[in-house]
Design a protein around this motif. Structure first.
Motif, PDB file in Angstrom:
ATOM      1  N   GLY A   1       0.818  -1.212   0.000  1.00 38.71           N
ATOM      2  CA  GLY A   1       0.000   0.000   0.000  1.00 38.71           C
ATOM      3  C   GLY A   1       0.850   1.259   0.000  1.00 38.71           C
ATOM      4  O   GLY A   1       0.529   2.236  -0.683  1.00 38.71           O
ATOM      5  N   GLU A   2       1.944   1.239   0.749  1.00 38.25           N
ATOM      6  CA  GLU A   2       2.843   2.388   0.774  1.00 38.25           C
ATOM      7  C   GLU A   2       3.513   2.597  -0.582  1.00 38.25           C
ATOM      8  O   GLU A   2       3.741   3.732  -1.019  1.00 38.25           O
ATOM      9  N   ARG A   3       3.812   1.497  -1.279  1.00 38.15           N
ATOM     10  CA  ARG A   3       4.364   1.609  -2.632  1.00 38.15           C
ATOM     11  C   ARG A   3       3.360   2.272  -3.569  1.00 38.15           C
ATOM     12  O   ARG A   3       3.726   3.120  -4.398  1.00 38.15           O
ATOM     13  N   ILE A   4       2.099   1.889  -3.429  1.00 39.39           N
ATOM     14  CA  ILE A   4       1.051   2.467  -4.276  1.00 39.39           C
ATOM     15  C   ILE A   4       0.867   3.947  -3.958  1.00 39.39           C
ATOM     16  O   ILE A   4       0.724   4.787  -4.865  1.00 39.39           O
ATOM     17  N   ARG A   5       0.872   4.277  -2.676  1.00 39.48           N
ATOM     18  CA  ARG A   5       0.730   5.689  -2.288  1.00 39.48           C
ATOM     19  C   ARG A   5       1.888   6.512  -2.832  1.00 39.48           C
ATOM     20  O   ARG A   5       1.703   7.622  -3.342  1.00 39.48           O
ATOM     21  N   ALA A   6       3.095   5.966  -2.755  1.00 39.57           N
ATOM     22  CA  ALA A   6       4.268   6.676  -3.275  1.00 39.57           C
ATOM     23  C   ALA A   6       4.195   6.846  -4.790  1.00 39.57           C
ATOM     24  O   ALA A   6       4.712   7.827  -5.336  1.00 39.57           O
ATOM     25  N   ALA A   7       3.518   5.911  -5.455  1.00 44.21           N
ATOM     26  CA  ALA A   7       3.361   6.008  -6.912  1.00 44.21           C
ATOM     27  C   ALA A   7       2.374   7.100  -7.302  1.00 44.21           C
ATOM     28  O   ALA A   7       2.359   7.538  -8.463  1.00 44.21           O
ATOM     29  N   GLY A   8       1.528   7.517  -6.343  1.00 43.56           N
ATOM     30  CA  GLY A   8       0.660   8.655  -6.619  1.00 43.56           C
ATOM     31  C   GLY A   8      -0.827   8.393  -6.627  1.00 43.56           C
ATOM     32  O   GLY A   8      -1.603   9.280  -7.012  1.00 43.56           O
ATOM     33  N   ALA A   9      -1.272   7.212  -6.193  1.00 47.33           N
ATOM     34  CA  ALA A   9      -2.707   6.912  -6.207  1.00 47.33           C
ATOM     35  C   ALA A   9      -3.258   6.857  -4.789  1.00 47.33           C
ATOM     36  O   ALA A   9      -2.598   6.321  -3.886  1.00 47.33           O
ATOM     37  N   PRO A  10      -4.458   7.391  -4.560  1.00 43.05           N
ATOM     38  CA  PRO A  10      -5.113   7.198  -3.266  1.00 43.05           C
ATOM     39  C   PRO A  10      -5.329   5.704  -3.025  1.00 43.05           C
ATOM     40  O   PRO A  10      -5.761   4.971  -3.927  1.00 43.05           O
ATOM     41  N   VAL A  11      -5.036   5.246  -1.813  1.00 44.26           N
ATOM     42  CA  VAL A  11      -5.079   3.807  -1.556  1.00 44.26           C
ATOM     43  C   VAL A  11      -5.577   3.527  -0.153  1.00 44.26           C
ATOM     44  O   VAL A  11      -5.251   4.227   0.800  1.00 44.26           O
ATOM     45  N   VAL A  12      -6.395   2.485  -0.053  1.00 41.79           N
ATOM     46  CA  VAL A  12      -6.817   1.940   1.225  1.00 41.79           C
ATOM     47  C   VAL A  12      -6.190   0.556   1.353  1.00 41.79           C
ATOM     48  O   VAL A  12      -6.301  -0.267   0.436  1.00 41.79           O
ATOM     49  N   GLN A  13      -5.519   0.329   2.466  1.00 50.95           N
ATOM     50  CA  GLN A  13      -4.892  -0.968   2.731  1.00 50.95           C
ATOM     51  C   GLN A  13      -5.843  -1.820   3.558  1.00 50.95           C
ATOM     52  O   GLN A  13      -6.282  -1.418   4.631  1.00 50.95           O
TER      53      GLN A  13
END
Length: 305
Positions: A155-167
């Motif tokens: 999830g942190e990788r996705i957030r760093a990539a720039g997308a809103p994310v819920v883990q």
């Protein structure tokens, strides 16, 4: 309980990685699927509620003692227990499907395409998402529901990539279910006409059974896996609308026949659409984006009918 492996799915939590808000997912039966009805208002689901053993468990405990009081045979008790399990499994799937139907209607009403990404562990789901977010974020709004048993690493990788994310961490559970998706959507609040990626727990068995209300299941099949994977896990591959061959950049170094793998996919699912990509190098990713664009266009057209 999972209807395939019997896991109880205890300790499931959801974390909004933008705000840090965290709660347990332990819905009471009367609240199932209710999150979406309050989704536009924000916090209807984020109370961290707990619940104890389900009604079915209590009912079974009562029936069990009653059976012994009447000195029923072990055979009869085993039969009753088996019947109870089958009935419980049917009710679990029926409840899940009802919530999934609400998710699907909610998404369709907002012209949102949700893709359920499934694979074995290590097939490259998160890397593929990072690449897709980087390539598509300027073209359409992207949101991600990230599923793992533990940690928020992906999830942190996705957030760093720039997308809103819920883990969503499933604890002892082996898959995401529709209630988790309903709550995730309520927290994310994806915008009209957006794309939602659901990265399921790495598992090719149990996620095949659980409808999440998604537009399509997409199996990510890595070239580092065996060509007979579709034959070993036919239920998942037959449930998939799309099969994404990943890590094709490694083909020169592997004893892997793409032709045999394709043949096995089509034996299990003649209607499967197949694309070949390398999430690492970007090769073939435009073909995947074209497929996604076609799904987005079809969803908008359907909404006009």
């Amino acid at each position: 309980m999972c209807t395939s492996c019997g896991c109880q799915g205890q300790g499931t939590t959801m974390t909004n990685l933008q705000t840090g808000a965290r709660a347990e997912i332990a819905a009471r039966p009367e609240q199932d699927g209710a999150a979406l009805s309050h989704g536009d208002h924000g916090h209807g689901h984020f109370h961290g509620e707990h619940h104890h053993a389900d009604d079915e468990h209590h009912a079974h405990g009562h029936d069990h003692s009653h059976a012994h009081a009447h000195d029923h045979s072990d055979h009869d008790h085993a039969h009753d227990h088996s019947h109870h399990r089958v009935d419980l499994e049917a009710r679990i799937l029926a409840k899940n499907d009802a919530i999934a139907a609400k998710c699907r209607a909610w998404l369709a009403g907002r012209e949102i395409v949700a893709l359920n990404l499934v694979s074995s562990p290590g097939a490259g789901k998160t890397t593929l998402l990072e690449r897709a977010i980087a390539d598509l974020s300027g073209e359409l709004p992207l949101f991600v529901i990230e599923g793992d048993q533990a940690t928020s690493n992906d999830g942190e990788r996705i957030r760093a990539a720039g997308a809103p994310v819920v883990q969503v961490n499933t604890g002892t559970g082996c898959h995401l279910d529709a209630e988790m998706i309903a709550r995730g959507l309520s927290e994310l609040k994806p915008s009209v006409g957006s794309l939602v990626f659901i990265e399921n727990v790495g598992n090719l068995v149990c996620p095949a059974l659980f409808d999440l209300g998604e537009h399509a299941k997409a199996v990510i099949f890595s070239t580092t896996e065996g060509e007979d994977k579709p034959l070993k896990y036919p239920h998942m591959f037959s449930a998939a609308k799309l099969v994404i061959f990943n890590k094709i950049d490694l083909l020169p170094h592997l004893d892997f026949s793409m032709a045999r793998a394709r043949e096995n996919i089509l034996r299990v699912n003649p209607d499967a659409e197949i694309v070949e990509v390398s999430a690492k190098t970007g090769e073939g990713m435009q073909t995947l984006y074209d497929w996604i664009d076609a799904q987005m266009s079809a969803t908008k057209e359907q909404a006009l009918l």
